[in-house]
Write a protein that holds these residues in place. Sequence first.
Motif, PDB file in Angstrom:
ATOM      1  N   GLY A 248       0.826  -1.201   0.000  1.00  0.00           N
ATOM      2  CA  GLY A 248       0.000   0.000   0.000  1.00  0.00           C
ATOM      3  C   GLY A 248       0.863   1.256   0.000  1.00  0.00           C
ATOM      4  N   THR A 249       0.354   2.309  -0.498  1.00  0.00           N
ATOM      5  CA  THR A 249      -0.918   2.542  -1.122  1.00  0.00           C
ATOM      6  C   THR A 249      -0.753   3.398  -2.373  1.00  0.00           C
ATOM      7  OG1 THR A 249      -3.191   3.262  -0.715  1.00  0.00           O
ATOM      8  CG2 THR A 249      -1.423   4.560   0.340  1.00  0.00           C
ATOM      9  N   VAL A 250      -1.812   4.123  -2.769  1.00  0.00           N
ATOM     10  CA  VAL A 250      -1.796   4.912  -4.016  1.00  0.00           C
ATOM     11  C   VAL A 250      -1.624   6.407  -3.755  1.00  0.00           C
ATOM     12  CG1 VAL A 250      -3.329   5.701  -5.886  1.00  0.00           C
ATOM     13  CG2 VAL A 250      -3.084   3.246  -5.395  1.00  0.00           C
ATOM     14  N   HIS A 251      -2.336   6.936  -2.765  1.00  0.00           N
ATOM     15  CA  HIS A 251      -2.430   8.384  -2.510  1.00  0.00           C
ATOM     16  C   HIS A 251      -1.298   8.812  -1.569  1.00  0.00           C
ATOM     17  CE1 HIS A 251      -4.078  11.917  -0.366  1.00  0.00           C
ATOM     18  NE2 HIS A 251      -4.949  12.075  -1.358  1.00  0.00           N
ATOM     19  N   SER A 252      -0.575   9.865  -1.948  1.00  0.00           N
ATOM     20  CA  SER A 252       0.589  10.303  -1.171  1.00  0.00           C
ATOM     21  C   SER A 252       0.248  10.663   0.275  1.00  0.00           C
ATOM     22  CB  SER A 252       1.239  11.518  -1.846  1.00  0.00           C
ATOM     23  OG  SER A 252       2.166  11.105  -2.819  1.00  0.00           O
ATOM     24  N   GLY A 253      -0.879  11.324   0.485  1.00  0.00           N
ATOM     25  CA  GLY A 253      -1.247  11.729   1.850  1.00  0.00           C
ATOM     26  C   GLY A 253      -1.550  10.514   2.718  1.00  0.00           C
ATOM     27  N   VAL A 254      -2.214   9.512   2.138  1.00  0.00           N
ATOM     28  CA  VAL A 254      -2.515   8.287   2.878  1.00  0.00           C
ATOM     29  C   VAL A 254      -1.208   7.533   3.162  1.00  0.00           C
ATOM     30  CG1 VAL A 254      -3.774   6.097   2.845  1.00  0.00           C
ATOM     31  CG2 VAL A 254      -4.796   8.128   1.806  1.00  0.00           C
ATOM     32  N   ALA A 255      -0.316   7.537   2.181  1.00  0.00           N
ATOM     33  CA  ALA A 255       0.962   6.816   2.346  1.00  0.00           C
ATOM     34  C   ALA A 255       1.792   7.424   3.473  1.00  0.00           C
ATOM     35  CB  ALA A 255       1.748   6.840   1.043  1.00  0.00           C
ATOM     36  N   ALA A 256       1.762   8.738   3.607  1.00  0.00           N
ATOM     37  CA  ALA A 256       2.540   9.371   4.677  1.00  0.00           C
ATOM     38  C   ALA A 256       2.012   8.927   6.043  1.00  0.00           C
ATOM     39  CB  ALA A 256       2.479  10.889   4.533  1.00  0.00           C
ATOM     40  N   GLY A 257       0.680   8.895   6.192  1.00  0.00           N
ATOM     41  CA  GLY A 257       0.080   8.434   7.454  1.00  0.00           C
ATOM     42  C   GLY A 257       0.396   6.970   7.710  1.00  0.00           C
ATOM     43  N   MET A 258       0.293   6.160   6.657  1.00  0.00           N
ATOM     44  CA  MET A 258       0.576   4.729   6.766  1.00  0.00           C
ATOM     45  C   MET A 258       2.038   4.485   7.153  1.00  0.00           C
ATOM     46  SD  MET A 258       0.548   2.111   3.567  1.00  0.00           S
ATOM     47  CE  MET A 258       2.177   2.677   3.151  1.00  0.00           C
ATOM     48  N   ALA A 259       2.947   5.266   6.557  1.00  0.00           N
ATOM     49  CA  ALA A 259       4.387   5.068   6.807  1.00  0.00           C
ATOM     50  C   ALA A 259       4.737   5.352   8.264  1.00  0.00           C
ATOM     51  CB  ALA A 259       5.213   5.948   5.868  1.00  0.00           C
ATOM     52  N   ARG A 260       4.067   6.370   8.851  1.00  0.00           N
ATOM     53  CA  ARG A 260       4.334   6.675  10.265  1.00  0.00           C
ATOM     54  C   ARG A 260       4.012   5.454  11.138  1.00  0.00           C
ATOM     55  NH1 ARG A 260       3.396  12.087   8.856  1.00  0.00           N
ATOM     56  NH2 ARG A 260       1.169  11.865   8.598  1.00  0.00           N
ATOM     57  N   VAL A 261       2.920   4.752  10.813  1.00  0.00           N
ATOM     58  CA  VAL A 261       2.507   3.599  11.618  1.00  0.00           C
ATOM     59  C   VAL A 261       3.440   2.403  11.381  1.00  0.00           C
ATOM     60  CG1 VAL A 261       0.633   1.956  12.060  1.00  0.00           C
ATOM     61  CG2 VAL A 261       0.101   4.368  11.637  1.00  0.00           C
ATOM     62  N   VAL A 262       3.751   2.113  10.136  1.00  0.00           N
ATOM     63  CA  VAL A 262       4.558   0.901   9.878  1.00  0.00           C
ATOM     64  C   VAL A 262       6.023   1.086  10.276  1.00  0.00           C
ATOM     65  CG1 VAL A 262       3.022   0.072   8.058  1.00  0.00           C
ATOM     66  CG2 VAL A 262       5.038   1.397   7.409  1.00  0.00           C
TER      67      VAL A 262
ATOM     68  N   GLY B  27      12.615   9.223   1.742  1.00  0.00           N
ATOM     69  CA  GLY B  27      13.453  10.372   2.090  1.00  0.00           C
ATOM     70  C   GLY B  27      13.507  10.458   3.605  1.00  0.00           C
ATOM     71  N   ALA B  28      12.962  11.547   4.152  1.00  0.00           N
ATOM     72  CA  ALA B  28      13.062  11.763   5.603  1.00  0.00           C
ATOM     73  C   ALA B  28      12.426  10.642   6.432  1.00  0.00           C
ATOM     74  CB  ALA B  28      12.423  13.101   5.949  1.00  0.00           C
ATOM     75  N   MET B  29      11.423   9.937   5.875  1.00  0.00           N
ATOM     76  CA  MET B  29      10.768   8.869   6.647  1.00  0.00           C
ATOM     77  C   MET B  29      11.306   7.477   6.311  1.00  0.00           C
ATOM     78  SD  MET B  29       6.827  10.060   6.299  1.00  0.00           S
ATOM     79  CE  MET B  29       6.187   9.052   7.609  1.00  0.00           C
ATOM     80  N   CYS B  30      12.409   7.413   5.600  1.00  0.00           N
ATOM     81  CA  CYS B  30      12.900   6.105   5.146  1.00  0.00           C
ATOM     82  C   CYS B  30      13.150   5.171   6.332  1.00  0.00           C
ATOM     83  CB  CYS B  30      14.174   6.278   4.320  1.00  0.00           C
ATOM     84  SG  CYS B  30      15.595   6.815   5.293  1.00  0.00           S
ATOM     85  N   ALA B  31      12.995   3.888   6.089  1.00  0.00           N
ATOM     86  CA  ALA B  31      13.145   2.911   7.176  1.00  0.00           C
ATOM     87  C   ALA B  31      13.551   1.567   6.566  1.00  0.00           C
ATOM     88  CB  ALA B  31      11.824   2.767   7.923  1.00  0.00           C
ATOM     89  N   PRO B  32      14.228   0.730   7.355  1.00  0.00           N
ATOM     90  CA  PRO B  32      14.672  -0.576   6.817  1.00  0.00           C
ATOM     91  C   PRO B  32      13.521  -1.423   6.283  1.00  0.00           C
ATOM     92  CG  PRO B  32      15.673  -0.140   8.965  1.00  0.00           C
ATOM     93  CD  PRO B  32      14.677   0.961   8.732  1.00  0.00           C
TER      94      PRO B  32
END
Length: 390
Positions: A102-116, A135-140
């Motif tokens: 997931g997912t398609v929409h950038s705003g949803v992806a930013a919220g999703m990335a914070r959780v995962v 970028g700034a939210m990158c993670a292993p």
Amino acid sequence: MKQLSVWAGSAAIAAVCAVATGAQAQGAPKLKVGFMLPYSGTYAALGNNIENGFKLYVAERGGKLGGRELEYFKVDDESDPAKATDNVNKLIKRDQVDVIIGTVHSGVAAGMARVVKDSGTLTIVPNAGVNAVTGAMCAPNIFRSSFSNWQPAYAMGSVMAERGHKKVVTITWGYAGGAEMVDGFKESFTKGGGQVVKDLTLPFPTVEFQALITEIAATKPDAVYTFFAGGGAVKFVKDYAAAGLNKTIPLYGPGFLTDGTLEAQGASASGLMTTLHYADGLTVPKDRAFRTSYTAAYKAPPDVYAVQGYDAAQMLGAGLEAVKGDFGKKKELYAAIEAARIDSPRGVFTISKSHNPVQDIYLRKVDGNENKVVSVAAKALADPARGCSM
Ligand code: BEZ
């Protein structure tokens, strides 16, 4: 039932995979894969095609990756950032998935990335280009099989400057996806001597374009740069042509404007030039095979979203093969995905240290129902990955 021919045609591959897979996967429980995608609204077709592409690759491998059978879960994220945390938690906490696609929409992806990022769930982003995810939210544990918003946008800025356009109006939806697609464009367009004379926006996912199209006509720029996708892209291209502007002010944008939309746009899209990491008419052997099996399975030609879903499955498969299906070996699994060369229908791509595809961006031109490749606009383009420290 639609997938029967794919499964039957993949029996030989499946047999090879079964032999190649070690004992680790034998008797292991099914790997739980959660699709967090839009299945309603303006991006619904994008979500469906990503899922189709993903499942096609798995079917070609006999229903298994790294010897592990998969079990699917899904959430319709409605392209609604306000629901992103709850929706991703449905997959993580309720369904206890191992992997999120997931997912398609950038705003949803930013919220999703914070959780995962916190939960550590392996996540492969099969579309959303929000730059911060790699970028700034990158993670292993976060990878992307698609693009960063900067990539196709930056390529188009250079193309438009080289084509001699000097004064441009931009128009897009006012959310992270639109804003970043405009920023990437401006970076290279202004470097090439161009000037953006007006930025126009409207709220996502509204499609009341008329007043803004009238403003473009009054401004009389050399050209217009736009980001729209899905149902919104269909409506914008038709409205632009209905106003007669396609005859006087050339329209450009990242290829989402015309990918998967041409049948609905008809003649209004004729001749539009766009930049994207996929195109019709590529001489990539993998693309020929992919198109044949996708069309046989789903009775419709694939688009860029189907490719990104297919490649998300390839990336997961590369990791699982390396650990012989042992999902506990996260470090080795992530290292294998990072090191993979993905044999994509778009052409082979590699994965950057920040986990974004390093890939060619094509210039394409609409001809009938095809986005025909014109040239490579940017070779092996890597996102600058600003702010990533992994
Ligand atoms: C985005 O929001 O990142 C996006 C949505 C549709 C197509 C391309 C990008």
